[in-house]
Design an enzyme around this catalytic site. Structure first.
Site, PDB file in Angstrom:
ATOM      1  N   LYS A   1      -0.969   8.356   2.983  1.00  0.00           N
ATOM      2  CA  LYS A   1      -1.268   6.938   3.206  1.00  0.00           C
ATOM      3  C   LYS A   1      -2.357   6.736   4.262  1.00  0.00           C
ATOM      4  CE  LYS A   1       3.460   5.476   2.116  1.00  0.00           C
ATOM      5  NZ  LYS A   1       4.591   4.635   2.570  1.00  0.00           N
TER       6      LYS A   1
ATOM      7  N   ARG B   1      14.633  -0.473   4.767  1.00  0.00           N
ATOM      8  CA  ARG B   1      13.871  -0.569   3.539  1.00  0.00           C
ATOM      9  C   ARG B   1      14.669  -1.350   2.504  1.00  0.00           C
ATOM     10  NH1 ARG B   1       8.503   1.738   3.414  1.00  0.00           N
ATOM     11  NH2 ARG B   1       8.413   3.249   5.097  1.00  0.00           N
TER      12      ARG B   1
ATOM     13  N   PRO C   1       0.818  -1.223   0.000  1.00  0.00           N
ATOM     14  CA  PRO C   1       0.000   0.000   0.000  1.00  0.00           C
ATOM     15  C   PRO C   1       0.844   1.262   0.000  1.00  0.00           C
ATOM     16  CG  PRO C   1      -0.748  -1.577   1.666  1.00  0.00           C
ATOM     17  CD  PRO C   1       0.580  -2.051   1.191  1.00  0.00           C
ATOM     18  N   GLU C   2       0.631   2.108  -0.998  1.00  0.00           N
ATOM     19  CA  GLU C   2       1.246   3.427  -1.047  1.00  0.00           C
ATOM     20  C   GLU C   2       0.128   4.426  -1.308  1.00  0.00           C
ATOM     21  OE1 GLU C   2       5.003   3.722  -3.015  1.00  0.00           O
ATOM     22  OE2 GLU C   2       5.517   1.630  -2.636  1.00  0.00           O
TER      23      GLU C   2
END
Length: 251
Positions: free
Chosen positions: A51, A241, A2-3
């Site tokens: 978001k 990340r 999800p972005e």
């Protein structure tokens, strides 16, 4: 993953099914808000901010953040409910289920903006401000580009997929300093264009080729040939990340 585009699309889907309808069921499965019951209230608005997603019902606002694995399932009954459900909303034959939500809270509608007051310009928001976003990005020239792009206080909506893709198309390593970006305004404008073109797709595309397996430049393509030069795509998951890059195209 999800972005900002996924959240925007999710909000549009929820809006289509819920806005203007009276809730016939409200089941919040988060202990702190388990006693909240919005049954009988009308859903007035569904909106996204970066978001974050808000469902405004009566005097309340249901605030959620999908984090890494969350989603909203919505449609005509029956929509599957399992142990991962954090909230169930029904309006007649419509059911919306928030699954594995990283954040779920019930806020005072008049103050729900406080939850996102720290965010930078929303890439998909009506109030998008490219000049301010560019200034935010350039504010710390020694900061790594990827770190700055992922900081929602700089600009809101970019996640790891778009971060890696933007670094590739701009020709910079994710670890390069922000000062290496010759035109920050162009970078944030390109980010906006990427998310805007994908705002109604579940399977995002940054290459312009929507065929299966051809949608992304580097993200998720470790060891595969770069679409530009053929160099195997490099990969590093040693930090917080995951990073993907072409060591030939990105310098």
């Amino acid at each position: 993953m999800p972005e900002g585009d996924t959240v925007f699309h999710t909000a549009a889907n929820l809006r289509e099914h819920l806005v203007g309808r009276e809730l016939s069921r409200c089941d919040v499965r988060v202990p702190r808000y388990a006693t909240v019951d919005l049954t009988g209230q009308v859903v007035d608005e569904v909106l996204s901010r970066g978001k974050h997603l808000f469902i405004r019902v009566g005097a309340a606002s249901i605030h959620s953040h999908l984090k890494m694995d969350g989603s909203w399932r919505v449609g005509n009954l029956p929509v599957r409910v399992d142990h991962r459900a954090r909230i169930i909303l029904e309006a007649g034959q419509i059911r919306a289920v928030g699954v594995d939500l990283g954040v779920l809270e019930i806020l005072d509608r008049d103050r729900d903006g406080d939850a996102v007051a720290h965010l930078g310009p929303d890439l998909l928001g009506a109030d998008w401000d490219s000049a301010r976003a560019a200034a935010n990005l350039a504010a710390d020239p020694d900061r790594p580009i990827a770190e700055a792009l992922l900081d929602q206080r700089v600009l809101a909506g970019i996640g790891n997929v778009y971060c890696n893709e933007l670094c590739f198309v701009s020709g910079h390593l994710p670890t390069a300093p922000v000062g290496a970006i010759g035109d920050p305004y162009r970078m944030v404008t390109r980010a906006r264009e990427m998310l805007w073109l994908n705002r109604f797709r579940w399977n995002r595309c940054t290459t312009g080729d929507t065929r299966a397996g051809r949608q992304l430049w580097v993200y998720g393509r470790a060891g595969q040939p770069c679409r530009r030069c053929g160099t195997p795509v490099s990969y590093d998951d040693g930090g917080q990340r995951v990073a993907y890059w072409c060591r030939s195209c990105q310098r």
